[in-house]
Design a protein around this motif. Structure first.
Motif, mmCIF file in Angstrom:
data_model
loop_
_atom_site.group_PDB
_atom_site.id
_atom_site.type_symbol
_atom_site.label_atom_id
_atom_site.label_comp_id
_atom_site.label_asym_id
_atom_site.label_seq_id
_atom_site.Cartn_x
_atom_site.Cartn_y
_atom_site.Cartn_z
ATOM 1 N N PHE A 27 0.894 -1.162 0.000
ATOM 2 C CA PHE A 27 0.000 0.000 0.000
ATOM 3 C C PHE A 27 0.930 1.209 0.000
ATOM 4 O O PHE A 27 1.468 1.581 1.052
ATOM 5 C CB PHE A 27 -0.869 0.036 1.260
ATOM 6 C CG PHE A 27 -2.031 -0.931 1.266
ATOM 7 C CD1 PHE A 27 -3.004 -0.892 0.264
ATOM 8 C CD2 PHE A 27 -2.172 -1.878 2.274
ATOM 9 C CE1 PHE A 27 -4.080 -1.765 0.275
ATOM 10 C CE2 PHE A 27 -3.246 -2.748 2.288
ATOM 11 C CZ PHE A 27 -4.200 -2.701 1.281
ATOM 12 N N LEU A 30 4.055 1.005 2.192
ATOM 13 C CA LEU A 30 3.894 -0.057 3.192
ATOM 14 C C LEU A 30 3.876 -1.433 2.521
ATOM 15 O O LEU A 30 3.007 -1.734 1.708
ATOM 16 C CB LEU A 30 2.578 0.169 3.959
ATOM 17 C CG LEU A 30 2.250 -0.866 5.024
ATOM 18 C CD1 LEU A 30 3.214 -0.774 6.197
ATOM 19 C CD2 LEU A 30 0.807 -0.695 5.508
ATOM 20 N N VAL A 32 2.771 -4.583 2.848
ATOM 21 C CA VAL A 32 1.775 -5.153 3.768
ATOM 22 C C VAL A 32 1.754 -6.677 3.735
ATOM 23 O O VAL A 32 1.470 -7.304 4.759
ATOM 24 C CB VAL A 32 0.381 -4.526 3.499
ATOM 25 C CG1 VAL A 32 -0.107 -4.818 2.107
ATOM 26 C CG2 VAL A 32 -0.631 -4.982 4.523
ATOM 27 N N SER A 52 -2.688 -6.527 15.568
ATOM 28 C CA SER A 52 -3.414 -5.602 14.710
ATOM 29 C C SER A 52 -2.438 -4.947 13.725
ATOM 30 O O SER A 52 -1.331 -4.577 14.098
ATOM 31 C CB SER A 52 -4.071 -4.556 15.608
ATOM 32 O OG SER A 52 -4.731 -3.614 14.832
ATOM 33 N N GLY A 53 -2.836 -4.859 12.473
ATOM 34 C CA GLY A 53 -2.001 -4.217 11.462
ATOM 35 C C GLY A 53 -0.997 -5.149 10.804
ATOM 36 O O GLY A 53 -0.207 -4.730 9.960
ATOM 37 N N SER A 54 -1.048 -6.458 11.149
ATOM 38 C CA SER A 54 -0.031 -7.375 10.601
ATOM 39 C C SER A 54 -0.354 -7.848 9.187
ATOM 40 O O SER A 54 0.477 -8.489 8.549
ATOM 41 C CB SER A 54 0.171 -8.563 11.548
ATOM 42 O OG SER A 54 -1.031 -9.222 11.810
ATOM 43 N N GLY A 55 -1.570 -7.565 8.693
ATOM 44 C CA GLY A 55 -1.904 -7.914 7.307
ATOM 45 C C GLY A 55 -2.911 -9.045 7.172
ATOM 46 O O GLY A 55 -3.154 -9.531 6.062
ATOM 47 N N LYS A 56 -3.544 -9.430 8.271
ATOM 48 C CA LYS A 56 -4.468 -10.571 8.240
ATOM 49 C C LYS A 56 -5.679 -10.301 7.348
ATOM 50 O O LYS A 56 -6.061 -11.132 6.529
ATOM 51 C CB LYS A 56 -4.939 -10.913 9.670
ATOM 52 C CG LYS A 56 -3.805 -11.134 10.661
ATOM 53 C CD LYS A 56 -4.308 -11.435 12.058
ATOM 54 C CE LYS A 56 -5.167 -10.350 12.696
ATOM 55 N NZ LYS A 56 -4.420 -9.100 12.988
ATOM 56 N N SER A 57 -6.286 -9.123 7.517
ATOM 57 C CA SER A 57 -7.457 -8.794 6.690
ATOM 58 C C SER A 57 -7.063 -8.676 5.224
ATOM 59 O O SER A 57 -7.771 -9.157 4.338
ATOM 60 C CB SER A 57 -8.096 -7.482 7.147
ATOM 61 O OG SER A 57 -8.642 -7.635 8.435
ATOM 62 N N THR A 58 -5.925 -8.048 4.979
ATOM 63 C CA THR A 58 -5.464 -7.894 3.598
ATOM 64 C C THR A 58 -5.244 -9.264 2.965
ATOM 65 O O THR A 58 -5.624 -9.501 1.814
ATOM 66 C CB THR A 58 -4.170 -7.060 3.558
ATOM 67 O OG1 THR A 58 -4.416 -5.816 4.236
ATOM 68 C CG2 THR A 58 -3.731 -6.774 2.138
#
Ligand code: ADP
Ligand code: MG
Length: 256
Positions: A27, A30, A32, A52-58
């Motif tokens: 991104f 970043l 990601v 949180s923010g480690s890229g799981k959702s992405t």
């Protein structure tokens, strides 16, 4: 949480279904997703955890192509993910997704929420789609709510409708991105119970969750992500009792 352990995968299962190979995503500046290698086999349940923010959702969103990747390949059942059009709509049907926010259509009834995709994307008749939807709604315990609107249901009920809606498309794999984290505590179990029963029924599942009870009961494998990388993967038993990396030890120390 049920105490049933997940049984062995039914015969004929176990070949690679979702394969991510050398996946990189940025991104802007970043990075990601960093060189992600992940194979999920048919019938397998993989729990993805990490800060949180480690890229799981992405990661989840790349698998149904809500996000594109910069480099690398993703295949579903041996086929590269389609780029657009009807093939992309079919992919979204084959990769069921359940989000933290239930995302039901507010102005449609529960029954219509579940029948819309099968009629529009799968070309089912209204009668067939409704019969199937009622069965699925019964299965997730909200059959008697079919004619209500989403706002008339509790969060836990809405999330179970969201699961039924994804299942109605007869997906090859189900992705769950923190499906219980927006729920009041007393509703978490009713959603996890549905997920455990899906897992025991042989559904291939990728589940981002911090519900360790679910991971221990239903997961074949835990994948731990930090800073866009898969840092560690192991059976739930091994991962929770004997994490290898400092990142995982630190993370487990905070959540357990
Ligand atoms: P997780 O689900 O593990 O919390 P995410 O995949 O949501 O992590 O996000 C990973 C990183 O990517 C975070 O730093 C987040 O801020 C960033 N990010 C997520 N989506 C976008 C986007 N659409 N544009 C820019 N940055 C994003
Ligand atoms: Mg997330």
């Amino acid at each position: 949480m049920t105490t049933l352990e997940k049984g062995p995968a039914p015969a004929g299962q176990g070949e690679p279904l979702v394969v991510l190979s050398g996946v990189q995503k940025w991104f802007g500046q970043l990075h990601v997703l960093q060189d992600i290698e992940l194979t999920v086999h048919r019938g397998e349940v993989v729990v993805v955890i990490g800060p949180s923010g480690s890229g799981k959702s992405t990661l989840c969103r790349t698998i149904n192509r809500l996000e594109t990747v910069g480099e690398g390949t993703i295949t579903l059942d041996g086929q590269p993910l389609p780029q657009e059009g009807k093939a992309l709509a079919n992919l979204r049907a084959e990769v069921g997704m359940v989000f933290q926010s239930f995302n039901l259509f507010a102005h449609k009834t529960i029954l219509e929420n579940v029948t819309l995709g099968p009629i529009k994307v799968r070309g089912q008749s209204k009668a067939d789609a409704e019969r199937k939807a009622r069965e699925l709604l019964d299965r997730v315990g909200v059959g008697h709510q079919a004619d209500k609107y989403p706002a008339q249901l509790s969060g836990g009920q809405q999330q179970r409708v969201a699961i039924a809606r994804a299942l109605a498309m007869e997906p090859k794999v189900m992705l769950f991105d923190e499906p219980t984290s927006a729920l009041d505590p007393e509703m978490i179990k009713e959603v996890l119970d549905v997920m455990v029963s899906l897992a025991q029924g042989g559904m291939t599942m990728i589940v981002v969750t911090h519900e360790m009870g679910f991971a221990r009961t239903a997961a074949d494998r835990v994948v731990f992500m930090a800073d866009g990388q898969i840092v560690e993967e192991n059976t739930p038993e091994e991962f929770f009792t004997n994490p290898q990396s400092d990142r995982a030890k630190d993370f487990l120390g905070k959540i357990l």
